[in-house]
Design an enzyme around this catalytic site. Sequence first.
Site, mmCIF file in Angstrom:
data_model
loop_
_atom_site.group_PDB
_atom_site.id
_atom_site.type_symbol
_atom_site.label_atom_id
_atom_site.label_comp_id
_atom_site.label_asym_id
_atom_site.label_seq_id
_atom_site.Cartn_x
_atom_site.Cartn_y
_atom_site.Cartn_z
ATOM 1 N N SER A 29 25.780 20.101 6.220
ATOM 2 C CA SER A 29 24.712 19.365 6.901
ATOM 3 C C SER A 29 23.391 19.650 6.192
ATOM 4 O O SER A 29 23.112 20.789 5.844
ATOM 5 C CB SER A 29 24.583 19.829 8.354
ATOM 6 O OG SER A 29 25.813 19.743 9.005
ATOM 7 N N HIS A 60 31.974 8.991 9.651
ATOM 8 C CA HIS A 60 31.714 10.113 8.755
ATOM 9 C C HIS A 60 32.193 9.775 7.350
ATOM 10 O O HIS A 60 33.370 9.490 7.150
ATOM 11 C CB HIS A 60 32.437 11.382 9.241
ATOM 12 C CG HIS A 60 31.540 12.291 10.001
ATOM 13 N ND1 HIS A 60 31.661 13.655 9.981
ATOM 14 C CD2 HIS A 60 30.496 12.037 10.811
ATOM 15 C CE1 HIS A 60 30.734 14.202 10.741
ATOM 16 N NE2 HIS A 60 30.024 13.227 11.269
ATOM 17 N N HIS A 82 37.109 20.460 9.413
ATOM 18 C CA HIS A 82 37.006 21.815 9.957
ATOM 19 C C HIS A 82 38.264 22.170 10.735
ATOM 20 O O HIS A 82 38.937 21.295 11.274
ATOM 21 C CB HIS A 82 35.809 21.918 10.908
ATOM 22 C CG HIS A 82 34.502 21.590 10.269
ATOM 23 N ND1 HIS A 82 34.077 20.298 10.087
ATOM 24 C CD2 HIS A 82 33.533 22.391 9.747
ATOM 25 C CE1 HIS A 82 32.891 20.321 9.486
ATOM 26 N NE2 HIS A 82 32.540 21.565 9.266
ATOM 27 N N TYR A 84 38.376 23.448 13.638
ATOM 28 C CA TYR A 84 38.259 23.103 15.068
ATOM 29 C C TYR A 84 38.645 21.661 15.366
ATOM 30 O O TYR A 84 38.872 21.297 16.517
ATOM 31 C CB TYR A 84 36.843 23.402 15.600
ATOM 32 C CG TYR A 84 35.739 22.566 14.979
ATOM 33 C CD1 TYR A 84 35.571 21.224 15.312
ATOM 34 C CD2 TYR A 84 34.865 23.121 14.069
ATOM 35 C CE1 TYR A 84 34.576 20.460 14.739
ATOM 36 C CE2 TYR A 84 33.854 22.362 13.485
ATOM 37 C CZ TYR A 84 33.726 21.039 13.827
ATOM 38 O OH TYR A 84 32.745 20.285 13.242
ATOM 39 N N GLU A 85 38.723 20.827 14.337
ATOM 40 C CA GLU A 85 39.143 19.437 14.559
ATOM 41 C C GLU A 85 40.639 19.347 14.828
ATOM 42 O O GLU A 85 41.140 18.296 15.218
ATOM 43 C CB GLU A 85 38.788 18.569 13.343
ATOM 44 C CG GLU A 85 37.285 18.388 13.162
ATOM 45 C CD GLU A 85 36.940 17.591 11.910
ATOM 46 O OE1 GLU A 85 37.163 16.375 11.908
ATOM 47 O OE2 GLU A 85 36.461 18.206 10.934
ATOM 48 N N ALA A 112 25.474 24.474 7.431
ATOM 49 C CA ALA A 112 24.429 24.776 8.406
ATOM 50 C C ALA A 112 24.982 25.883 9.294
ATOM 51 O O ALA A 112 26.160 25.854 9.661
ATOM 52 C CB ALA A 112 24.102 23.545 9.240
ATOM 53 N N MET A 210 31.135 27.525 11.274
ATOM 54 C CA MET A 210 32.520 27.101 11.550
ATOM 55 C C MET A 210 33.223 26.599 10.295
ATOM 56 O O MET A 210 34.167 25.819 10.379
ATOM 57 C CB MET A 210 32.515 26.003 12.627
ATOM 58 C CG MET A 210 31.800 26.412 13.903
ATOM 59 S SD MET A 210 31.742 25.085 15.104
ATOM 60 C CE MET A 210 30.482 25.690 16.246
ATOM 61 N N SER A 211 32.762 27.049 9.141
ATOM 62 C CA SER A 211 33.372 26.571 7.892
ATOM 63 C C SER A 211 33.265 27.660 6.828
ATOM 64 O O SER A 211 33.033 28.825 7.140
ATOM 65 C CB SER A 211 32.641 25.310 7.412
ATOM 66 O OG SER A 211 31.313 25.627 7.024
ATOM 67 N N ASN A 234 19.320 26.978 13.269
ATOM 68 C CA ASN A 234 18.908 27.415 14.610
ATOM 69 C C ASN A 234 19.196 28.901 14.735
ATOM 70 O O ASN A 234 19.987 29.437 13.955
ATOM 71 C CB ASN A 234 19.704 26.650 15.679
ATOM 72 C CG ASN A 234 21.192 26.740 15.403
ATOM 73 O OD1 ASN A 234 21.720 25.935 14.627
ATOM 74 N ND2 ASN A 234 21.844 27.722 15.963
ATOM 75 N N HIS A 246 24.266 20.180 19.211
ATOM 76 C CA HIS A 246 24.606 19.702 17.880
ATOM 77 C C HIS A 246 23.463 18.876 17.304
ATOM 78 O O HIS A 246 23.172 18.931 16.115
ATOM 79 C CB HIS A 246 25.894 18.881 17.935
ATOM 80 C CG HIS A 246 26.337 18.370 16.603
ATOM 81 N ND1 HIS A 246 26.587 19.198 15.538
ATOM 82 C CD2 HIS A 246 26.540 17.115 16.153
ATOM 83 C CE1 HIS A 246 26.943 18.471 14.484
ATOM 84 N NE2 HIS A 246 26.916 17.209 14.837
#
Length: 272
Positions: A29, A60, A82, A84-85, A112, A210-211, A234, A246
């Site tokens: 990101s 995407h 990812h 989590y997908e 990010a 997460m990556s 953040n 998000h």
Amino acid sequence: MSYEKLLACKEAVRKKTDFVPDVALVLGSGLGGFADNIKIETEIEYKDIPGFPVSTVPGHAGKFIFGYLGDVKIVCMKGRVHFYEGYDVHDVVLPARLMGLLGAKILFLTNAAGGLGEGFNAGDLMLITDHVSMFAPNPLIGPNLDELGARFPDMSEVYKKDLQDIIRNTAKENGIELKEGVYCQLTGPSYESPAEIRLLQKLGVSAVGMSTVNEAIAANHMGLKVCGVSCISNLAAGLSENPLSHKEVQEAADKAAPLFTKLVTESIRKFK
Ligand code: 6GU
């Protein structure tokens, strides 16, 4: 994942281009505009590579961009999947492995991330000096792909010191403030609780995401030199007043984008 599946993906790419990259770059990101700096040779959509994991999120972009950044031959991933997908972790690292098989010697990872290091603020950039992997699935679980690397790979210098030095010097030369620290991958998709963030602080973690660690482990296994930079979009839970969303993460990443892009672009130019 079988080696044959990887080879089939390589064949599919080779039917479209004989371009051999020196450097592979995963665009996180905030780096969406990076491709503007590339003299594009060819693009290949993930969906045109049989067996390649394609993001479930509608709209995407998912494609490889092959081209030149100065004298450096580069392949970029615009869009990544990812864990989590719901993908198998072996599919999550297939793209990184494929770029290695296409000839890349260096894998530059960007993302990010949430910040929890001392003095970190939203908008900071962080050079990844090491990682904590044990909260994420290890992509090397399963039969070892002997064609790629060892069963029990050494992990003592995944993020190569010489590449770190180039990135550090590039930041200095361009007047870009660069934090440094340890990146920890968690599975997501929920963000961490404040108690989890306090725990991770005690473990010496500076950024959470997460990556990245999945890919770093798989790339290191096959002998690629890895480096990475996080955009701290953040502060992590409990460290600021704001609840995490998000949208906020994405907006902050977009705001940091110009400096992030500059740092990555100018660093890669020196990788030759
Ligand atoms: Cl706070 N946590 C995780 N796991 N990923 C993030 C994040 C936080 N902020 C951006 N990405």
